[in-house]
Write an enzyme that holds these catalytic residues in place. Sequence first.
Site, PDB file in Angstrom:
ATOM      1  CG  HIS A 147      23.600 -47.819  18.321  1.00 19.67           C
ATOM      2  ND1 HIS A 147      24.178 -46.376  17.922  1.00 19.67           N
ATOM      3  CD2 HIS A 147      22.125 -47.058  19.074  1.00 19.67           C
ATOM      4  CE1 HIS A 147      23.360 -45.158  18.020  1.00 19.67           C
ATOM      5  NE2 HIS A 147      21.801 -46.170  19.337  1.00 19.67           N
ATOM      6  CG  HIS A 186      18.988 -42.709  26.228  1.00 21.75           C
ATOM      7  ND1 HIS A 186      19.745 -40.812  25.494  1.00 21.75           N
ATOM      8  CD2 HIS A 186      18.826 -42.695  24.361  1.00 21.75           C
ATOM      9  CE1 HIS A 186      19.538 -40.036  24.486  1.00 21.75           C
ATOM     10  NE2 HIS A 186      19.458 -41.791  23.885  1.00 21.75           N
TER      11      HIS A 186
END
Length: 382
Positions: free
Chosen positions: A286, A186
Amino acid sequence: MRITDYELFEVPPRWLFLKLTTSDGTVGWGEPVVEGRAKTVRTAVEELLDNYLLGEDPSAIEDHWQAMYRGGFYRGGPVLMSAIAGVDQALWDIKGKTFGAPVYELLGGKARNRVRVYQWIGGDRPRDVGDAAREKVDEGFTALKMNATPEIRSVDNPRAVDDAVDRIAAVREAVGDEVDIGVDFHGRVSKPMARRLAGALEPYDPMFIEEPVLPEHNDALPDIRASTTTPIATGERMYSRWDFKEVFESNAVDVIQPDLSHAGGITEVNKIASMAEAYDVSIAPHCPLGPIALASCIQVDACSPNTLIQEQSLDIHYNETSDVLDYLADPSVFEYRDGYVDIPDGPGLGIEIDEDHVRDQTGGVDWHNPIWRHDDGSVAEW
């Protein structure tokens, strides 16, 4: 046929929908948003439409894309590229409906009949991942993704690494060796901690480690990739083929993750996917977003030979008040079976938005990602 009108809808949990209408009544939908910056992107979309696209023929998608991108002296970045992305999605939806064909047919036709999907577990600060993993596998998913860590210091202690190992170990024990586990760093992790974590997690065979460093440190990716056999994935915060060019040329990644609502839409991500194929790099778009973004992803997945897997946001930890299927007139279009989703065969994006529900839900959305801090009060990466 001309573009005659548009509307924008801010809807929960954190999405922005665009409705484009043409002179013959054809409607196209797009999802232009930067999570937490919906109002900013909304203004960018209004500028593109009011200053250029209203009154234009919607069919010239490539020319419109070039004009929206190159027509401004300052270009690129998350806000402009997300605005372009949503407009581009809506234009493709209109084109497909005009020809009575799915977008993938207009891009060359299917390279597969269904697309594998993965399911999120564990939340922002990952916890209870073993039980959650077992539950999702029982529901039919064959691939999962989890955050590697909560906030983490630039050089942290062995316990932080051990905690990350314990979490993936619990998932691997719960689901066995036939389920894939993606691990998302992340962008929270510094270069030295990325190398330590990659080595520590490797015995549990992650499907990939995602965004091991922030994109501004992509120059570190070749060294990280060389230090592990685990595939490296990145790209959710990269917005054009020019951003991806560097990681392809440096042999830095194995899987790219462009976002169809951030990286210029269907037109641009289709080109990025083709570039990736030339470098033997897979694509896993994504998409922790809504149904329009997901439908756009699947259209590109369908015709890209190098598609690996697709993210989707059903039950993701961000979706606290509304979920991805709530805005669809026919939610069965995204029915997941055996870890896959069928490719919609309806015209355009292949989905029908429940406009009445969109209008009922519009307004009052003010989502922003949290500001995390370390123990000393300094700002941590979220």
